[in-house]
Design a protein around this motif. Sequence first.
Motif, PDB file in Angstrom:
ATOM      1  N   ASN A 130       0.832  -1.202   0.000  1.00 46.53           N
ATOM      2  CA  ASN A 130       0.000   0.000   0.000  1.00 46.53           C
ATOM      3  C   ASN A 130       0.864   1.248   0.000  1.00 46.53           C
ATOM      4  OD1 ASN A 130      -2.611  -1.418   0.599  1.00 46.53           O
ATOM      5  ND2 ASN A 130      -1.440  -2.015   2.397  1.00 46.53           N
ATOM      6  N   ASN A 131       0.506   2.189  -0.864  1.00 45.58           N
ATOM      7  CA  ASN A 131       1.126   3.505  -0.794  1.00 45.58           C
ATOM      8  C   ASN A 131       0.044   4.548  -1.022  1.00 45.58           C
ATOM      9  OD1 ASN A 131       0.881   4.034  -3.635  1.00 45.58           O
ATOM     10  ND2 ASN A 131       2.701   2.798  -3.995  1.00 45.58           N
ATOM     11  N   ASP A 132       0.430   5.800  -1.066  1.00 46.44           N
ATOM     12  CA  ASP A 132      -0.560   6.877  -1.151  1.00 46.44           C
ATOM     13  C   ASP A 132      -1.379   6.828  -2.429  1.00 46.44           C
ATOM     14  OD1 ASP A 132       0.312   7.760   1.278  1.00 46.44           O
ATOM     15  OD2 ASP A 132       1.701   9.224   0.437  1.00 46.44           O
ATOM     16  N   SER A 133      -0.776   6.347  -3.515  1.00 49.80           N
ATOM     17  CA  SER A 133      -1.464   6.443  -4.802  1.00 49.80           C
ATOM     18  C   SER A 133      -2.112   5.142  -5.272  1.00 49.80           C
ATOM     19  CB  SER A 133      -0.492   6.946  -5.874  1.00 49.80           C
ATOM     20  OG  SER A 133       0.572   6.028  -6.019  1.00 49.80           O
ATOM     21  N   LYS A 134      -1.654   4.000  -4.759  1.00 49.42           N
ATOM     22  CA  LYS A 134      -2.228   2.749  -5.253  1.00 49.42           C
ATOM     23  C   LYS A 134      -2.039   1.601  -4.273  1.00 49.42           C
ATOM     24  CE  LYS A 134       1.786   1.601  -8.100  1.00 49.42           C
ATOM     25  NZ  LYS A 134       2.434   2.870  -8.300  1.00 49.42           N
ATOM     26  N   LYS A 163      -0.460  -7.453  -8.654  1.00 47.82           N
ATOM     27  CA  LYS A 163      -1.467  -6.879  -9.535  1.00 47.82           C
ATOM     28  C   LYS A 163      -1.984  -5.566  -8.958  1.00 47.82           C
ATOM     29  CE  LYS A 163      -5.314  -8.200 -12.430  1.00 47.82           C
ATOM     30  NZ  LYS A 163      -4.836  -7.297 -13.458  1.00 47.82           N
ATOM     31  N   SER A 164      -2.002  -4.537  -9.798  1.00 48.63           N
ATOM     32  CA  SER A 164      -2.596  -3.251  -9.416  1.00 48.63           C
ATOM     33  C   SER A 164      -3.551  -2.849 -10.539  1.00 48.63           C
ATOM     34  CB  SER A 164      -1.509  -2.182  -9.239  1.00 48.63           C
ATOM     35  OG  SER A 164      -1.022  -1.758 -10.497  1.00 48.63           O
ATOM     36  N   GLU A 167      10.357   1.359  -2.573  1.00 51.30           N
ATOM     37  CA  GLU A 167       9.584   2.562  -2.269  1.00 51.30           C
ATOM     38  C   GLU A 167       8.081   2.282  -2.250  1.00 51.30           C
ATOM     39  OE1 GLU A 167      10.889   5.734  -4.851  1.00 51.30           O
ATOM     40  OE2 GLU A 167      12.988   5.254  -4.470  1.00 51.30           O
ATOM     41  N   GLU A 168       7.704   1.237  -1.519  1.00 51.28           N
ATOM     42  CA  GLU A 168       6.298   0.841  -1.354  1.00 51.28           C
ATOM     43  C   GLU A 168       5.583   0.655  -2.688  1.00 51.28           C
ATOM     44  OE1 GLU A 168       5.137   4.124   1.111  1.00 51.28           O
ATOM     45  OE2 GLU A 168       5.395   2.925   2.923  1.00 51.28           O
ATOM     46  N   GLY A 169       6.298   0.112  -3.662  1.00 54.49           N
ATOM     47  CA  GLY A 169       5.681  -0.181  -4.953  1.00 54.49           C
ATOM     48  C   GLY A 169       5.742   0.954  -5.950  1.00 54.49           C
TER      49      GLY A 169
END
Length: 105
Positions: free
Chosen positions: A15-19, A45-46, A89-91
């Motif tokens: 999980n990050n701020d954008s996705k 998968k995102s 960096e969290e994806g």
Amino acid sequence: EISNVDITEPKFSINNDSKKIFVTAKEGNFLKNDKILLRKNVKFKSDDFSLLSDNVTFDRKKQTAFSKEKSLFKSKNTTISSEGFNIMEEGNKINFVGNSTIILK
């Protein structure tokens, strides 16, 4: 029969701020602390991409992952096959390693 698999059908997310990136596999084994070896049909998968490999080390605490195995990344207009990857960096950042082939459509 004694199995040497710690987790069957493990499911995690990065999980990050954008996705949000969903992480699934057929098998998982705890390595140490928050590190897990994911094996067999490992999928990230995102909404924007998918990334497939067979052996991936996933760090739940740092929200990172790496593989030294053949990997296939697919997004809307891009396909990348590589000999491994690092998700950092969290994806937000994915580095592909080894011989890599990029196909742009």
